[in-house]
Design an enzyme around this catalytic site. Structure first.
Site, PDB file in Angstrom:
ATOM      1  N   CYS A   1       0.834  -1.206   0.000  1.00  0.00           N
ATOM      2  CA  CYS A   1       0.000   0.000   0.000  1.00  0.00           C
ATOM      3  C   CYS A   1       0.875   1.266   0.000  1.00  0.00           C
ATOM      4  O   CYS A   1       1.475   1.588  -1.002  1.00  0.00           O
ATOM      5  CB  CYS A   1      -0.984  -0.027   1.170  1.00  0.00           C
ATOM      6  SG  CYS A   1      -2.376   1.104   0.954  1.00  0.00           S
TER       7      CYS A   1
ATOM      8  N   HIS B   1      -3.784  -5.165   0.876  1.00  0.00           N
ATOM      9  CA  HIS B   1      -3.238  -5.654   2.145  1.00  0.00           C
ATOM     10  C   HIS B   1      -3.377  -7.178   2.226  1.00  0.00           C
ATOM     11  O   HIS B   1      -4.444  -7.684   2.584  1.00  0.00           O
ATOM     12  CB  HIS B   1      -3.957  -4.999   3.328  1.00  0.00           C
ATOM     13  CG  HIS B   1      -3.632  -3.554   3.503  1.00  0.00           C
ATOM     14  ND1 HIS B   1      -2.546  -3.115   4.232  1.00  0.00           N
ATOM     15  CD2 HIS B   1      -4.231  -2.442   3.016  1.00  0.00           C
ATOM     16  CE1 HIS B   1      -2.499  -1.796   4.200  1.00  0.00           C
ATOM     17  NE2 HIS B   1      -3.510  -1.357   3.473  1.00  0.00           N
TER      18      HIS B   1
ATOM     19  N   GLU C   1      -2.109  -9.087   4.407  1.00  0.00           N
ATOM     20  CA  GLU C   1      -2.001  -9.547   5.789  1.00  0.00           C
ATOM     21  C   GLU C   1      -3.355  -9.691   6.487  1.00  0.00           C
ATOM     22  O   GLU C   1      -3.454 -10.363   7.517  1.00  0.00           O
ATOM     23  CB  GLU C   1      -1.096  -8.609   6.600  1.00  0.00           C
ATOM     24  CG  GLU C   1      -1.627  -7.203   6.803  1.00  0.00           C
ATOM     25  CD  GLU C   1      -1.281  -6.228   5.685  1.00  0.00           C
ATOM     26  OE1 GLU C   1      -1.300  -5.016   5.938  1.00  0.00           O
ATOM     27  OE2 GLU C   1      -1.006  -6.678   4.551  1.00  0.00           O
TER      28      GLU C   1
END
EC number: 6.3.5.2
Length: 509
Positions: free
Chosen positions: A79, A167, A169
Site C-alpha cells: 500500500c 493488504h 495480511e
C-alpha cells in the site's frame, strides 16, 4: 544468526498483522520504525515496507532511503510502501477518483509472476487507500490490476522489488497468506525453521551464556507471560532464579495460594509475600482509575525492591515483556496517547541498579503459549485469560475497600467457574466482573433490598487490540445471575456488558 524478514513500519494499523502472518510461516521477522532500522546483515533475507495513514504527497510524508536495501535483498512494498517506491523511483501518485476501501478482485496480468504464483484468476483482496499510482516508472512492470486500480501490483524489472496496492495480511485477502509465502519463502529463500522448539533451544543456550552464574530476581503474577518467562530462565540457570509473588489483595478468590502451589510444583524457587493490608491502606481514599493504577504500581515496586534486597548479589531483573509491548514503546510517531498506564518495557525504576533480561520480548501472545507448551507448562496456566496488572482494583469502580474486594471475588468466582462448568471458558478471550458504584432496589422474599449492581464482561478477540462481546447462551447468563444474587450478600442485580472494543475498552477503568 536466525534468518529474518525486516518490516519497516510507516504507522499502519496492520503492521503487526504482517509480522504475525510471517511468523505463521515459521519465519522470524522484526518490526522497526521506518526512520530507525538496523543495517542489513547476512541474516536479513528481505524487507517489507508497511502501509501508513499518511499520503506520499504530504509535505512531511515518511520517507526512506531505498538504496540501503533495494537491489541487495528482495523488497515488498504494501500500500503506502508500494506508492512510496513508485514515487521515489520516478512514478506519479495522485488522489484516487473514488477512495477504494474494502474488497476487490485481482486481475493477474503476469501469470509467470513469482509473487502471484498459485493465486486464483480473480483473487479477493482488501483495499484501503486514498491515493493511486497513476503513472508507474518506466522500468515497472504491472503484474496485477483491479477494476478501478490499474497498478494493483508491480515488479521492478531486473530486480526482486515488488509493490502491491492491497493488504495481504488481513483475512479479507483470501489468498494473502499464499502471497506472503511466495515472497518470504520462494523469493527471499527463508527456510521456515523458526519454531517453538528451536526458540526454546536457542533461548536456553543464549540465557546460559549471558547470565552465567549470576542471580536473577523476577516478579511473577500467575499470568501466562511471566510464567513462561520464568520457566525459560529456570531451565537455563536453575536455583539462581529467585521468584517473588506478591499478594496485593486484588487477586481472584484463592488465587494467591493456588498459583503459589502451582509454581512450587514446577520447581521454581519462589517466595510468596502477603501485602494485602499495605495495598488496601494506599487505596483507601482513591477513586480515580489512573490514581489507583499508579498507587498500585508504586507499591508493588517498593515491596518488590524490598524483597529483592534480601537476596545477596542479584545482578538481573527478569521480565515477561512480549513483542507487542516492545513495538508499542517505539511507535513511529513516538508514544501514543495514554489510554491507560501500561507497564514500561524494561520498566525498572532508576534506583534499582539491575540489568534486565526479557526472554520473550520477540514473541507474540500466541507464540508465548506455544513456547509454554513446548516447555511442558500446565495447559490450565497457558490457557488462562489475561488479567489486569492492577487486578480487581480497576474492576471496582470508585474507592477500594476489603469488603468490596471480598464481594467481587465471590461474584467473579461464580462467573469464571460457570464459564468452565459450561465449557465456555476456552471460547472467551477475557472475562471478569465489574462492581459498580451504584445501588439498586430489589425484592428478596418479602423484603425490599437496596444493594450493589455488578456487570459481567466477556469478550472474544485474537490479541486484545480489538474485541467483540461474547454471545454467551441466555441459559448460562440466567444461571449465573441467579447464583450470584442468591449466594453473594450485597448484590441484587446483574447486568451483561454488550460493548465492543472499540469504542469501549475491555476493562471499565
Amino acid at each position: 544468526m536466525t534468518e529474518q524478514i525486516l518490516i519497516l513500519d510507516f504507522g499502519s494499523q496492520y503492521t503487526q498483522l504482517i509480522a504475525r502472518r510471517i511468523r505463521e510461516l515459521n519465519v522470524y521477522c522484526e518490526i522497526h520504525p521506518y526512520n530507525n532500522f538496523p543495517e542489513l546483515t547476512p541474516n536479513i533475507k528481505g524487507v517489507i515496507l508497511s502501509g501508513s495513514p499518511c499520503s506520499v504527497r504530504d509535505e512531511d510524508a515518511p520517507q526512506v532511503d531505498l538504496d540501503k536495501f533495494r537491489k541487495i535483498v528482495p523488497v515488498l512494498g504494501v500500500c503506502y510502501g508500494a506508492q512510496l517506491m513508485a514515487q521515489l523511483l520516478g512514478g506519479d501518485v495522485k488522489p484516487s477518483q473514488h477512495r477504494e476501501y474494502g474488497r476487490a478482485h485481482l486481475k493477474i496480468d503476469d501469470t509467470d509472476s513469482s509473487l502471484l504464483a498459485g493465486l486464483s484468476a480473480s483473487s479477493q483482496v482488501w483495499m484501503s487507500h486514498g491515493d493511486t499510482i497513476v503513472k508507474a516508472p518506466h522500468n515497472f512492470k504491472v503484474i496485477a490490476s483491479t477494476e478501478s486500480v490499474h497498478v494493483a501490483a508491480y515488479k521492478v524489472e531486473d530486480e526482486l522489488t515488488y509493490g502491491i496496492q492491497f493488504h495481504p495480511e488481513v483475512t479479507h485477502s483470501t489468498e494473502g497468506k499464499k502471497l506472503m509465502e511466495n515472497f518470504v519463502v520462494n523469493i527471499c529463500g527463508c527456510k521456515q525453521d523458526w519454531t517453538s522448539d528451536s526458540f526454546v533451544d536457542q533461548s536456553v543456550k543464549s540465557l546460559r551464556q549471558r547470565l552465567g552464574n549470576d542471580k536473577v530476581v523476577m516478579a511473577l503474577s500467575g499470568g501466562v507471560d511471566s510464567t513462561v518467562a520464568a520457566i525459560l530462565v529456570h531451565q537455563a540457570i536453575g536455583k539462581n532464579l529467585y521468584c517473588i509473588f506478591v499478594d496485593n489483595g486484588l487477586l481472584r478468590k484463592d488465587e494467591f495460594e493456588q498459583v503459589l502451589h502451582s509454581y512450587q510444583d514446577m520447581g521454581l524457587n519462589i517466595k510468596g509475600v502477603d501485602a494485602k493490608d499495605h495495598f488496601y491502606g494506599l487505596l483507601s481514599d482513591l477513586s480515580e482509575p489512573e490514581a489507583k493504577r499508579k498507587a498500585i504500581g508504586k507499591a508493588f515496586i517498593d515491596i518488590f525492591d524490598q524483597e529483592a534486597h534480601l537476596i545477596e548479589d542479584v545482578k538481573w531483573l527478569g521480565q515477561g515483556t512480549i513483542y507487542p509491548d516492545v513495538i508499542e514503546s517505539v511507535s513511529v510517531k513516538g508514544p501514543s496517547a495514554t489510554i491507560k498506564s501500561h507497564h514500561n518495557v524494561g520498566g525498572l525504576p532508576d534506583f534499582m541498579k539491575l540489568k534486565v533480561v526479557e526472554p520473550l520480548n520477540t514473541l507474540f501472545k500466541d507464540e508465548v503459549r506455544a513456547v509454554g507448551k513446548t516447555l511442558g507448562i500446565d495447559p490450565k496456566i497457558l490457557g488462562r485469560h489475561p488479567f489486569p496488572g492492577p487486578g480487581l482494583a480497576i474492576r471496582i469502580l470508585g474507592e477500594i475497600t476489603p469488603e468490596k474486594v471480598a464481594i467481587l471475588q465471590e461474584v467473579d468466582a461464580i462467573f469464571i467457574g460457570g464459564l468452565r462448568k459450561w465449557d465456555l471458558y476456552k471460547d472467551v478471550w477475557q472475562a471478569g466482573v465489574m462492581l459498580l458504584p451504584v445501588k439498586s432496589v430489589g425484592v428478596m422474599g418479602d423484603e425490599r433490598t437496596y444493594e450493589s449492581v455488578v456487570a459481567l464482561r466477556a469478550v472474544t478477540s485474537v490479541d486484545g487490540m480489538t474485541a467483540d462481546w461474547a454471545h454467551l447462551p441466555y441459559d448460562f447468563l440466567a444461571e449465573v445471575s441467579n447464583d450470584i444474587i442468591n449466594k453473594v450478600k450485597g448484590v441484587n442485580r446483574v447486568v451483561y456488558d454488550i460493548s465492543s472494543k472499540p469504542p469501549a475498552t475491555i476493562e471499565w477503568e
